[in-house]
Enzyme design. Structure first.
Site, PDB file in Angstrom:
ATOM      1  N   GLN B 125       5.439   2.336  -1.474  1.00  9.81           N
ATOM      2  CA  GLN B 125       4.510   2.066  -0.383  1.00  9.81           C
ATOM      3  C   GLN B 125       4.803   0.700   0.227  1.00  9.81           C
ATOM      4  O   GLN B 125       4.704  -0.312  -0.467  1.00  9.81           O
ATOM      5  CB  GLN B 125       3.090   2.105  -0.952  1.00  9.81           C
ATOM      6  CG  GLN B 125       1.994   1.783   0.023  1.00  9.81           C
ATOM      7  CD  GLN B 125       0.712   1.384  -0.702  1.00  9.81           C
ATOM      8  OE1 GLN B 125       0.699   0.455  -1.505  1.00  9.81           O
ATOM      9  NE2 GLN B 125      -0.357   2.104  -0.447  1.00  9.81           N
ATOM     10  N   GLY B 126       5.159   0.657   1.497  1.00  8.73           N
ATOM     11  CA  GLY B 126       5.429  -0.617   2.158  1.00  8.73           C
ATOM     12  C   GLY B 126       4.234  -1.075   2.975  1.00  8.73           C
ATOM     13  O   GLY B 126       4.216  -0.927   4.201  1.00  8.73           O
ATOM     14  N   TYR B 127       3.221  -1.589   2.295  1.00  5.56           N
ATOM     15  CA  TYR B 127       2.011  -2.051   2.993  1.00  5.56           C
ATOM     16  C   TYR B 127       1.901  -3.581   2.940  1.00  5.56           C
ATOM     17  O   TYR B 127       2.088  -4.254   3.930  1.00  5.56           O
ATOM     18  CB  TYR B 127       0.745  -1.447   2.364  1.00  5.56           C
ATOM     19  CG  TYR B 127       0.437  -0.013   2.750  1.00  5.56           C
ATOM     20  CD1 TYR B 127       1.356   0.771   3.445  1.00  5.56           C
ATOM     21  CD2 TYR B 127      -0.783   0.560   2.404  1.00  5.56           C
ATOM     22  CE1 TYR B 127       1.050   2.083   3.786  1.00  5.56           C
ATOM     23  CE2 TYR B 127      -1.094   1.871   2.741  1.00  5.56           C
ATOM     24  CZ  TYR B 127      -0.173   2.641   3.432  1.00  5.56           C
ATOM     25  OH  TYR B 127      -0.482   3.923   3.752  1.00  5.56           O
ATOM     26  N   SER B 128       1.577  -4.109   1.738  1.00  4.82           N
ATOM     27  CA  SER B 128       1.281  -5.540   1.623  1.00  4.82           C
ATOM     28  C   SER B 128       2.484  -6.395   1.992  1.00  4.82           C
ATOM     29  O   SER B 128       3.640  -5.999   1.790  1.00  4.82           O
ATOM     30  CB  SER B 128       0.873  -5.876   0.188  1.00  4.82           C
ATOM     31  OG  SER B 128      -0.302  -5.207  -0.152  1.00  4.82           O
ATOM     32  N   SER B 160       5.385  -1.207  -5.934  1.00  4.34           N
ATOM     33  CA  SER B 160       5.644  -0.534  -7.216  1.00  4.34           C
ATOM     34  C   SER B 160       6.736   0.513  -7.015  1.00  4.34           C
ATOM     35  O   SER B 160       6.704   1.250  -6.032  1.00  4.34           O
ATOM     36  CB  SER B 160       4.390   0.180  -7.725  1.00  4.34           C
ATOM     37  OG  SER B 160       3.310  -0.691  -7.717  1.00  4.34           O
ATOM     38  N   GLU B 243      -5.999   6.587  -2.591  1.00  6.83           N
ATOM     39  CA  GLU B 243      -5.655   5.706  -3.701  1.00  6.83           C
ATOM     40  C   GLU B 243      -6.913   5.243  -4.422  1.00  6.83           C
ATOM     41  O   GLU B 243      -6.947   5.153  -5.631  1.00  6.83           O
ATOM     42  CB  GLU B 243      -4.868   4.493  -3.218  1.00  6.83           C
ATOM     43  CG  GLU B 243      -4.391   3.668  -4.405  1.00  6.83           C
ATOM     44  CD  GLU B 243      -3.509   2.506  -4.002  1.00  6.83           C
ATOM     45  OE1 GLU B 243      -2.635   2.161  -4.785  1.00  6.83           O
ATOM     46  OE2 GLU B 243      -3.696   1.953  -2.912  1.00  6.83           O
ATOM     47  N   SER B 377      -8.963  -5.169  -3.377  1.00  6.95           N
ATOM     48  CA  SER B 377      -9.509  -6.017  -4.440  1.00  6.95           C
ATOM     49  C   SER B 377     -11.008  -5.791  -4.603  1.00  6.95           C
ATOM     50  O   SER B 377     -11.665  -5.245  -3.719  1.00  6.95           O
ATOM     51  CB  SER B 377      -9.250  -7.490  -4.112  1.00  6.95           C
ATOM     52  OG  SER B 377     -10.083  -7.882  -3.042  1.00  6.95           O
TER      53      SER B 377
END
Lengths: 363, 404
Positions: B125-128, B160, B243, B377
């Site tokens: 996953q290329g988010y943050s 990850s 998620e 978070s």
């Protein structure tokens, strides 16, 4: 598998909700809370007309023949509105009679209790004693063909208006004592929760009528009481969260409503997260009474410990959210704060029930 | 309320058990080859019976079953008991596939869904990004169209599985002049493309489950966009929801609590078994109050889903509740470990598995923080509960952004 309420149960809750909205306004609650009488006969009649006071009583005796979950759902709404007794003591005393009474005793009392004409309550704890059946010390002695009872009971809900006491006796049994008998002395106490008044009852050789199945009924009635207190705590805590949220949406400081501030938002979110999932814990415990007997006792103990602790903390947070006004007698938050103190202590503190739960799990 | 299974479902459970008894673990011909090959063959069979990939249409390799929460629970229980490979886990199946089903083009569904649900194709996953964590929509990784292809430049972090993934689903800024949420597109990037540099990030546990991914002039086919240009934020929203559900699973909290009970039986306090100590018993029973509430709230949400109702605010709380339970368990476990808490973490332990041995509990202690941060978070969860659940005013920053 279905872990949800039936349409009838949802209707039951909304009916009670509407009834209290119409008949238990904040003004009326305040008059009751500040007043000295501790009774509201009109509200009790209204509840009786709705069939709420004999919900568990068998139909042939004039009750609704429903389950503990139904009764707990009603207790939740009463808790939400901080409605007054004698619902709790009356429901439990009536249950004791249903479970442990002889046919003659049931015939004599159940119809009047189911219709609300007569009010019953539970007299269990004694000076220096506890809530567990084995801790009771009131003694019975033979007198002619019958029995007489001696002893002193504390924190008896709505003792002043009760017609019938279900009294815990030595050895963990239960006995019926009529208010009108000689040798019954009732004294009102200043209790913490002014919506549910308590009294001290002395028995000095009063005529007593032993429940033949009292020893088996007593722990079961106590545990049903734990579930009702847990349900009350859920209703009260949920109402506290609403009160705090409403206040945060209207109180202005620094030019904005305080609900804009993350410190306040996060406290409110934490309060909601503490209580909302626990709704399902009290549902499960109540359901277990009728359907999962092996799991009931332990779930009742855990539900009581968990929900009444959550209610206490949320009531504290609600006072804090309100600031100075929250600490005043004038502010209604104190009404739920004191209900939380009642729910937490009545029938035994959380630590007592957590230890029971640990023992019952074989830890 | 009725917690028993009806005859129909008891019968269904019997069928699932029979199927598992016959086919897992495999024997004879079916037992040939690697474990992965055996699992793949078994999965194909399980799909044909409607036990796996139930929500995926047959056209994309699924078994296309009508939604039935109870059957799903039965399958999960029985497959779990038999340790049989069920639905492929991981971010591709749980996040990308639902997104493609909602927003993908037909050719994208055909190409990516079948290999993802069979486990052949793995995703990251290329988010943050280093500067865009909770404020994800401020992301800066740029994608421009040059010579009929996307050219991507930027950096992703906390990725990850990037070292093994075949593809990345990636949020990129494609419309730099648009307001921040409207300038993002959702691209599918082949991880073998030139210009991708994956560098492992070592965590406090000592292992490297995450990576940084550097993208330098990475060329991506123009058709590898999901949804339209500038719609990437909306496209990605459904995945975040998925998620949260995944991490919020109450069964994980239960398993962790059972592990804690075992630890309390095995360790000593003041010369006797820790579980005989009254303080430990009180703490365990307190935690169990939360665990049971979480579990039963999950049952209630499943029933609501089966009745076609939204879980409401309860559904927003699952992740924070799991996180809170994880923290309490970590704290008590460390107390129970005593001196054993001095040992180094067990590096064999992976996120999401119940701890093994004392060193495993040391790892769990740290991973409970990973769970509190990953996938939104705890403080962001509180904002969501307060704003969407309780109807409190939105954050100042968010208000300023959306009024821009």
């Amino acid at each position: 598998v279905n872990f949800g309420l039936s349409e009838e149960q949802e209707l039951l809750q909304s009916t009670v909700h509407r009834f209290l909205e119409d008949h238990w306004s904040p003004q009326r609650r305040r008059v009751f809370f500040d007043g000295s009488s501790g009774k509201d006969a009109e509200l009790w009649r209204g509840m009786a007309e709705l069939g709420l006071v004999g919900l568990l009583v068998e139909e042939k005796a004039g009750g609704a023949g429903l389950e503990l979950l139904d009764l707990a759902l009603v207790a939740e709404i009463l808790g939400r509105f901080a409605a007054p007794g004698p619902f709790l003591g009356h429901s439990l005393a009536t249950l004791a009679l249903s479970l442990g009474g002889s046919e003659a005793q049931k015939e004599r009392w159940l119809p009047a209790l189911a219709s609300g004409e007569a009010i019953a309550t539970l007299a269990l704890v004694e000076p220096g004693g506890g809530w567990d059946p084995l801790e009771w010390g009131a003694s019975l002695s033979p007198a002619g063909a019958g029995l007489r009872i001696s002893g002193e009971k504390l924190h008896v809900p709505d003792a002043e208006i009760a017609d019938l006491f279900v009294v815990g006796v030595t050895g963990g049994g239960l006995a019926l004592v009529e208010r009108a008998s000689d040798g019954v002395r009732v004294e009102a106490n200043e209790g913490i929760d002014r919506t549910r008044r308590v009294g001290r009852v002395g028995f000095e050789g009063a005529v007593a009528n032993l429940l033949p199945g009292g020893n088996e009924a007593a722990p079961r009635v106590r545990d049903a009481g734990l579930v009702l207190l847990a349900a009350d705590a859920f209703g009260g805590a949920s109402r506290c969260v609403e009160l705090a949220v409403e206040y945060a949406k209207t109180r202005v400081q620094f030019g904005v409503t305080i609900g804009h501030f993350q410190a306040v938002k996060h406290q409110l979110a934490n309060m909601a997260v503490e209580i909302e999932p626990a709704r399902s814990l009290y549902w499960y415990a109540a359901h277990a009474y009728d359907h999962l007997p092996a799991e009931f006792e332990r779930h009742a103990a855990l539900a009581k410990a968990h929900l009444t602790d959550r209610f206490m903390q949320i009531a504290r947070d609600t006072v804090e959210t309100h600031g100075g006004i929250g600490f005043t007698w004038e502010c209604d938050v104190q009404i739920w704060y004191k209900r939380a103190m009642f729910d937490r202590a009545f029938l035994g503190a959380p630590a007592v029930h957590r230890e029971r739960a640990a023992r019952l799990a074989g830890w | 309320m009725d917690l028993r299974y009806s005859k129909e479902y008891e019968e269904y459970r019997r069928k699932v058990r029979e199927f598992l008894k016959a086919h897992w673990p495999p024997s004879g011909e079916a037992a040939k080859g690697s474990l992965a090959e055996q699992a793949a063959r078994f999965r194909t069979l399980a799909i044909s019976q409607g036990y796996v990939a139930r929500s995926i249409p047959r056209a994309y390799g699924g078994s296309e079953q009508p939604p039935d929460v109870l059957k799903a629970v039965i399958i999960a229980e029985e497959f779990g008991r038999a340790h049989a490979p069920g639905d492929v886990r991981g971010i591709g199946a749980s996040m990308l596939v639902p997104t493609l089903l909602d927003h993908g083009r037909e050719d994208q569904k055909q190409r990516f869904i079948p290999p993802t649900i069979s486990g052949e194709m793995q995703w990251c996953q290329g988010y943050s990004e280093p500067g865009s964590g909770s404020d994800l929509a401020s992301l800066k990784t740029r994608a421009e169209v040059i010579d009929g292809e996307w050219v991507v430049n930027g950096q992703k972090i906390w990725t990850s599985g990037a070292q093994v993934a075949h593809h990345m689903f990636c949020l990129c800024r494609t419309e730099p002049d648009a307001p921040k949420h409207a300038g993002i597109s959702y691209l599918l990037i082949d991880m073998k493309s030139p210009g991708i540099d994956v560098r492992p990030l070592r965590q406090m546990t000592g292992t490297a489950d995450f990576n940084e991914v550097f993208l330098t002039n990475v060329r991506v086919p123009i058709e590898n966009i999901v949804g339209k240009r500038g719609e990437g934020w909306t496209v990605s929203r459904s995945t975040l929801k998925h998620e949260r559900n995944m991490i919020g699973d109450a069964a994980g909290s239960r398993a962790l609590f059972e592990g804690l009970l075992r630890l309390a039986r095995e360790t000593k306090r003041n010369g006797k078994r820790a579980i005989d100590d009254s303080d430990v018993r009180q703490q365990l029973a307190t935690i169990e109050g939360y665990v049971l509430s979480h579990q039963y709230s999950g049952y209630r949400q499943l029933t609501q889903a089966a009745r076609g109702k939204d879980a409401g605010i309860a559904g927003m709380m699952n992740k924070l509740t799991s996180t809170n339970i994880g923290h309490s368990i970590a704290k008590l476990a460390l107390d129970l470990l005593g001196d054993e808490g001095l040992v180094a973490p067990d590096n064999e332990r992976m996120m999401g598995l119940p701890p093994r041995g004392h060193a495993g509990w040391v790892t769990q202690n740290m991973w409970s923080l990973g769970v509190a941060i990953a996938g939104g978070s705890a403080n962001i969860q509180r904002n969501v509960i307060a704003e969407r659940g309780l109807g409190l005013p939105r954050d100042f920053a968010a208000q300023r952004e959306s009024s821009r």
